[in-house]
Design a protein around this motif. Structure first.
Motif, mmCIF file in Angstrom:
data_model
loop_
_atom_site.group_PDB
_atom_site.id
_atom_site.type_symbol
_atom_site.label_atom_id
_atom_site.label_comp_id
_atom_site.label_asym_id
_atom_site.label_seq_id
_atom_site.Cartn_x
_atom_site.Cartn_y
_atom_site.Cartn_z
ATOM 1 N N SER A 165 0.832 -1.207 0.000
ATOM 2 C CA SER A 165 0.000 0.000 0.000
ATOM 3 C C SER A 165 0.866 1.256 0.000
ATOM 4 O O SER A 165 0.583 2.225 -0.714
ATOM 5 N N ARG A 166 1.902 1.241 0.805
ATOM 6 C CA ARG A 166 2.784 2.402 0.896
ATOM 7 C C ARG A 166 3.465 2.696 -0.440
ATOM 8 O O ARG A 166 3.732 3.852 -0.780
ATOM 9 N N HIS A 167 3.733 1.652 -1.219
ATOM 10 C CA HIS A 167 4.401 1.819 -2.509
ATOM 11 C C HIS A 167 3.406 1.936 -3.666
ATOM 12 O O HIS A 167 3.829 1.990 -4.828
ATOM 13 N N GLY A 168 2.109 1.938 -3.370
ATOM 14 C CA GLY A 168 1.109 2.058 -4.423
ATOM 15 C C GLY A 168 1.023 0.853 -5.331
ATOM 16 O O GLY A 168 0.693 0.973 -6.518
ATOM 17 N N VAL A 169 1.302 -0.326 -4.785
ATOM 18 C CA VAL A 169 1.296 -1.569 -5.545
ATOM 19 C C VAL A 169 0.095 -2.408 -5.134
ATOM 20 O O VAL A 169 -0.186 -2.570 -3.942
ATOM 21 N N GLN A 170 -0.617 -2.942 -6.108
ATOM 22 C CA GLN A 170 -1.765 -3.796 -5.826
ATOM 23 C C GLN A 170 -1.289 -5.168 -5.350
ATOM 24 O O GLN A 170 -0.465 -5.818 -6.008
ATOM 25 N N LEU A 171 -1.795 -5.613 -4.202
ATOM 26 C CA LEU A 171 -1.492 -6.954 -3.692
ATOM 27 C C LEU A 171 -2.666 -7.863 -3.988
ATOM 28 O O LEU A 171 -3.793 -7.600 -3.555
ATOM 29 N N LEU A 172 -2.406 -8.901 -4.759
ATOM 30 C CA LEU A 172 -3.412 -9.922 -5.072
ATOM 31 C C LEU A 172 -2.957 -11.241 -4.461
ATOM 32 O O LEU A 172 -1.788 -11.620 -4.591
ATOM 33 N N TRP A 173 -3.861 -11.947 -3.821
ATOM 34 C CA TRP A 173 -3.505 -13.176 -3.108
ATOM 35 C C TRP A 173 -4.176 -14.376 -3.768
ATOM 36 O O TRP A 173 -5.395 -14.416 -3.898
ATOM 37 N N VAL A 174 -3.369 -15.347 -4.170
ATOM 38 C CA VAL A 174 -3.888 -16.583 -4.764
ATOM 39 C C VAL A 174 -4.209 -17.565 -3.648
ATOM 40 O O VAL A 174 -3.376 -17.837 -2.784
ATOM 41 N N ASP A 175 -5.423 -18.089 -3.666
ATOM 42 C CA ASP A 175 -5.827 -19.096 -2.680
ATOM 43 C C ASP A 175 -5.141 -20.414 -3.038
ATOM 44 O O ASP A 175 -5.625 -21.170 -3.875
ATOM 45 N N GLN A 176 -4.006 -20.671 -2.422
ATOM 46 C CA GLN A 176 -3.106 -21.756 -2.810
ATOM 47 C C GLN A 176 -3.803 -23.112 -2.872
ATOM 48 O O GLN A 176 -4.363 -23.586 -1.873
ATOM 49 N N PRO A 177 -3.765 -23.778 -4.031
ATOM 50 C CA PRO A 177 -4.291 -25.143 -4.088
ATOM 51 C C PRO A 177 -3.434 -26.089 -3.251
ATOM 52 O O PRO A 177 -2.210 -26.113 -3.396
ATOM 53 N N VAL A 178 -4.076 -26.834 -2.389
ATOM 54 C CA VAL A 178 -3.382 -27.817 -1.553
ATOM 55 C C VAL A 178 -4.121 -29.142 -1.685
ATOM 56 O O VAL A 178 -5.349 -29.207 -1.500
ATOM 57 N N ASN A 179 -3.387 -30.195 -2.004
ATOM 58 C CA ASN A 179 -3.961 -31.520 -2.164
ATOM 59 C C ASN A 179 -4.100 -32.175 -0.791
ATOM 60 O O ASN A 179 -3.192 -32.853 -0.315
ATOM 61 N N TYR A 180 -5.228 -31.958 -0.159
ATOM 62 C CA TYR A 180 -5.441 -32.510 1.175
ATOM 63 C C TYR A 180 -5.386 -34.034 1.183
ATOM 64 O O TYR A 180 -5.070 -34.650 2.204
ATOM 65 N N ALA A 181 -5.696 -34.654 0.043
ATOM 66 C CA ALA A 181 -5.691 -36.116 -0.026
ATOM 67 C C ALA A 181 -4.293 -36.693 0.173
ATOM 68 O O ALA A 181 -4.150 -37.863 0.529
#
Length: 266
Positions: A165-181
């Motif tokens: 935010s301080r640097h004016g950069v958009q932060l996008l977060w990927v909901d990490q795929p995790v193979n629970y199996a």
């Protein structure tokens, strides 16, 4: 000018399991976005072994100086296995063993990294001298995330939000795929995902759907978090339209249809 996106995360972003740098999901994502807008440039700053703790410092000290349009972050699995199951008020995180980082690809490094003799000597030395613990005993991991482990994970997300935010950069977060199996017990990983989602909602950080959309049966993972080349293409196809919506049209209420990865049959 160029529209630079820097992908930050763990070995699953760096490309463990990929047959080449061109088949990692950031590389495929770059191709997909450039098809829509040739100004897009996607860089891969994933680091094997890194958790949010190390990646906050990577952002602060090395990446934000490039003034990207967006930071695309994927990861929380290394936080769980690295510290969140054991961190307590009695032992600070700086006493934990250092995570794996890149090393120079020169002949000397290749020699000692692949030397059985060197490995044997270091192993024997480690039985006599505590090489990593600095004389402090690291608590064994439990089955649940500790209170301090949870707070540390929340803190790293807050720090990422503040820095970008301080640097004016958009932060996008990927909901990490995790193979629970692939796990004997996935409860801690699911709890960490809930923690992450809560912090993202609190700070208004966009969450890109990936885990819930990833077709695990059709694109099997190599273990709990690493992708094959086909899995990388699938993930990139899921992310590309969501990124375009976030950067060009603002938040969307529902995810767009996946973009077909290069070389995929219709």
């Amino acid at each position: 000018g160029k529209r630079v996106i820097i992908c930050v995360g763990e070995s699953s972003t760096w490309g463990t399991g990929s047959t080449s740098r061109d088949t990692t999901w950031p590389a495929v994502l770059g191709q997909l976005l450039a098809e829509k807008d040739p100004r897009f440039v996607v860089l891969n700053a994933g680091m094997p072994g890194y958790s949010t703790v190390e990646n906050v410092q990577l952002l602060n000290l090395r990446l934000l100086k490039y003034h990207p349009e967006a930071i695309l972050y994927m990861g929380f699995r290394n936080d769980v296995v690295g510290y969140a199951l054991s961190l307590s008020p009695q032992t600070d995180l700086n006493f934990y063993p250092r995570s794996l980082a890149s090393v120079p690809s020169d002949w000397f490094t290749r020699l000692w990294m692949h030397s059985s003799l060197v490995g044997l000597l270091v192993t024997r030395l480690g039985e006599v001298v505590p090489l990593d613990g600095q004389g402090v005993a690291i608590p064994p991991p439990g089955k649940r995330i500790t209170a301090r482990g949870a707070e540390t994970l929340r803190d790293q997300i807050a720090l990422m939000h503040t820095l970008t935010s301080r640097h004016g950069v958009q932060l996008l977060w990927v909901d990490q795929p995790v193979n629970y199996a692939a796990m004997v017990d996935s409860s801690a990983m699911e709890a960490a995902r809930t923690i992450v989602h809560g912090q993202l909602e609190e700070y208004g950080i966009p969450l890109l759907n990936a885990h819930s959309l990833y077709r695990f049966g059709e694109f099997p993972m190599l273990d709990d978090v690493h992708f094959s080349d086909a899995g990388n293409r699938h993930l990139a196809g899921l992310l590309a339209p969501q990124i375009l919506e976030r950067l060009d049209s603002g938040p969307a209420s529902t995810p767009a249809a996946p973009v077909a990865p290069p070389g995929a049959s219709p």
